[in-house]
Design an enzyme around this catalytic site. Structure first.
Site, PDB file in Angstrom:
ATOM      1  N   ARG A   1       0.008  -3.909   5.167  1.00  0.00           N
ATOM      2  CA  ARG A   1       1.128  -4.364   4.365  1.00  0.00           C
ATOM      3  C   ARG A   1       2.387  -4.374   5.224  1.00  0.00           C
ATOM      4  O   ARG A   1       2.503  -3.607   6.185  1.00  0.00           O
ATOM      5  CB  ARG A   1       1.306  -3.457   3.151  1.00  0.00           C
TER       6      ARG A   1
ATOM      7  N   GLY B   1     -10.219   0.070  -2.346  1.00  0.00           N
ATOM      8  CA  GLY B   1      -9.798  -0.360  -1.012  1.00  0.00           C
ATOM      9  C   GLY B   1     -10.004  -1.831  -0.721  1.00  0.00           C
ATOM     10  O   GLY B   1      -9.150  -2.480  -0.104  1.00  0.00           O
ATOM     11  N   HIS B   2     -11.132  -2.392  -1.166  1.00  0.00           N
ATOM     12  CA  HIS B   2     -11.398  -3.803  -0.900  1.00  0.00           C
ATOM     13  C   HIS B   2     -10.349  -4.684  -1.577  1.00  0.00           C
ATOM     14  O   HIS B   2      -9.833  -5.630  -0.979  1.00  0.00           O
ATOM     15  CB  HIS B   2     -12.803  -4.183  -1.390  1.00  0.00           C
TER      16      HIS B   2
END
Length: 197
Positions: free
Chosen positions: A166, A16-17
């Protein structure tokens, strides 16, 4: 502008990071910034994926020892010492963006003189930072969550209005139909990870 991300991924800590950093990296690249990544060579890392997105990746060596903080896999001094030559070689670094639960003000103070600005992406508010800006997109609380954890001059971007999304997710907002009833919004979120081989 020269921007470097310090972020890790692995089977243990997930992806995730890196994914949210890539979202930011794409925005910066669209604005003609030079972007690169510094990552530790952990089992299950996404270095090849990051390179596949067109970004240089500087890999810090794998260390088998378990040190505190455990997310970092090494002690903060070792990590900073291994990171520093990359920053010096990449100089001038306009912005170092850190997205890492294992990095705090001790690491940031060792690095700080070698970069113009340090930006921290955090959502725990559980450790002090030495940074110009802190971004916490997950908290619904106000910026006072970081009171005493960051310098008084630090800009605090706290709350879901600063979510790193995004473009395809941002554009979907236009497709959301108006609803009636007591439920206004439902968020379903799945974290990222790579399954063990």
């Amino acid at each position: 502008m020269n921007i470097i991300f310090r972020v890790d991924s692995s089977y243990e800590i997930g992806t995730g990071h890196v994914m949210r950093c890539l979202t930011l990296a794409n925005e910066f690249r669209d604005r003609k910034a030079k972007v690169s990544f510094i990552c530790r060579d952990l089992p299950g890392n996404l270095a090849s994926y990051i390179r596949g997105q067109g970004y240089p990746v500087f890999l810090l060596p794998f260390r088998s020892e378990r040190a505190e903080p455990s997310w970092l896999r090494v002690d903060y001094k070792t990590d900073a010492t291994e990171t520093l030559p990359i920053l010096i070689t990449s100089s001038p670094v306009d912005c170092l963006i850190i997205d890492h639960y294992g990095i705090d003000q001790r690491w940031e103070k060792l690095i700080g003189a070698n970069v113009a600005k340090i930006v921290v992406i955090d959502d725990l508010a559980d450790r002090p930072h030495h940074c110009s800006l802190v971004l916490d997109q997950n908290s619904s609380s106000a910026g006072d969550r970081y009171q005493g954890l960051v310098p008084d001059s630090c800009v605090k971007l706290v709350g879901t209005s600063y979510a790193i999304l995004r473009p395809e997710f941002r554009s979907m907002k236009k497709q959301v139909a108006e609803r009636d009833g007591s439920i206004n919004r439902i968020l379903v979120f799945f974290g990222g990870y790579r399954p063990y081989p």
